[in-house]
Design an enzyme around this catalytic site. Structure first.
Site, short mmCIF file in Angstrom:
data_model
loop_
_atom_site.label_atom_id
_atom_site.label_comp_id
_atom_site.label_asym_id
_atom_site.label_seq_id
_atom_site.Cartn_x
_atom_site.Cartn_y
_atom_site.Cartn_z
N GLY A 109 0.80 -1.21 0.00
CA GLY A 109 0.00 0.00 0.00
C GLY A 109 0.84 1.26 0.00
O GLY A 109 1.88 1.34 -0.67
N CYS A 110 0.42 2.23 0.79
CA CYS A 110 1.10 3.52 0.82
C CYS A 110 2.53 3.43 1.33
O CYS A 110 3.33 4.34 1.09
CB CYS A 110 0.30 4.51 1.68
SG CYS A 110 -1.34 4.88 1.03
N ALA A 111 2.87 2.36 2.03
CA ALA A 111 4.23 2.18 2.52
C ALA A 111 5.18 1.63 1.47
O ALA A 111 6.39 1.54 1.69
CB ALA A 111 4.24 1.25 3.73
#
Length: 352
Positions: free
Chosen positions: A138-140
């Protein structure tokens, strides 16, 4: 240490004001005659002015199911990824034949052969190039991908590695879903890509950026269901829990301070905070948890307002903006950080 030679970011071709996107979401997600005032408030609260999308706005009402959306993802991600890597290599003063490792991350579509494999012939990469496709971060993913690229180059200091992130969030759009999580997501996420070219410590080059000093990954207990996807026949249905800012406030400060302390540093020593802009409440939670000075997260807030949250690509765009517009003093530390499903945090210590 790993040396960042170039960072490049690109955006999907169709740009729309937030108000136009809100109107489309109201038509496609809300029942006929429904009161849309709550949707309008949610989209205003995202503090996003405009976003880039892969398809023309009207096309999102005609995508029929997961398969059709994923077919668009494969083609568009390959096209956007090729443009992004090609320009990043040019900025680094390198050619496709120089690349020894290609790391690819995305959480908005799937492909086998993976997108990185499809880029080998298209970009002229060597047939023996090593590839690491990553899904689910995801955003990581941008920060985690940079960390894994660093891990590789520590063991192969004569080589060149490329990280590519492509996130086409609009293709996960869920029609006829008036849930709070879906309405929030439709006001927040956009489409784009980012690439980083890095050299090992013994690989010489004419272009020099910051070095990667160290990295850290952290999973928080009992938070696995607050962020991510539910995979349905219609595609990726967002999971977006309201408790995420509280988790950030509860855990982030201790992790960051412990990580910096291992290098004899304090948060006040950090000259640049390259922070993924999860959303306004996430940025507020980060600033409060770390007691950051006014303006420390301005580039993250500006990025969010200009193009929205690009999932894993956003932190790479903000790294580029830091290098282009606010380069810190030479020799000072910077911290790149992002959070994603797990619930997880990724930290990358830089030195300018």
């Amino acid at each position: 240490m790993t040396r960042i030679a170039a960072v490049h970011g690109t955006l999907a071709p169709h740009r729309y004001d937030q108000s136009a996107i809100t109107d489309m979401v109201a038509r496609r997600c809300l029942p006929d005659g429904a009161d849309r005032r709550a949707l309008d408030r949610l989209h205003r609260a995202a503090r996003v002015r405009a976003r880039h999308m892969t398809l023309p706005l009207d096309a999102y009402g005609t995508l029929d199911g997961f398969g059709a959306a994923n077919d668009v993802f494969i083609q568009a991600a390959t096209d956007l990824g090729a443009r992004t890597v090609r320009e990043a290599l040019r900025l680094a003063g390198l050619t496709a034949a120089d690349v020894d490792l290609l790391v690819f991350t995305s959480v908005t579509g799937i492909a086998a052969p993976s997108v990185d494999a499809r880029l080998v012939g298209r970009l002229g990469l060597r047939p023996d190039v090593r590839r690491v496709p990553m899904f689910g971060l995801g955003c990581a993913g941008g920060a985690a991908g940079l960390a894994r690229l660093h891990d590789y180059l520590l063991g192969r200091p004569d080589e060149v590695a490329v990280l590519l992130s492509v996130e086409l969030c609009s293709l996960t759009f869920q029609r006829d879903d008036p849930s709070l999580a879906n309405l929030v997501a439709t006001g927040l996420f956009g489409d784009g890509a980012g690439a980083v070219v890095a050299r090992g410590s013994r690989r010489t080059g004419t272009v020099a950026g910051p070095t990667i000093v160290d990295t850290r990954s952290r999973l928080y207990p009992d938070t696995g269901r607050i962020l991510g996807w539910e995979i349905k026949d219609s595609g990726f249905r967002v999971v977006l829990g309201p408790e995420i800012p509280d988790v950030v406030r509860r855990h982030l400060a201790d992790d960051v301070r412990d990580f910096l302390d291992g290098h004899g540093l304090k948060p006040k020593d950090v000259s640049a905070w390259v922070c993924h802009p999860g959303g306004p409440q996430i940025l507020e939670a980060v600033g409060e948890a770390l007691d950051l000075p006014d303006g420390a997260l301005d580039l993250s807030r500006r990025h969010l307002a200009d193009v929205g949250n690009l999932s894993s690509s956003s932190v790479l765009h903000i790294l580029r903006d830091t290098l282009d517009t606010r380069p810190p003093p030479a020799g000072t530390p910077g911290l790149l950080l992002a959070m994603g499903p797990g619930f997880a945090c990724e930290l990358v210590l830089l030195r300018w």
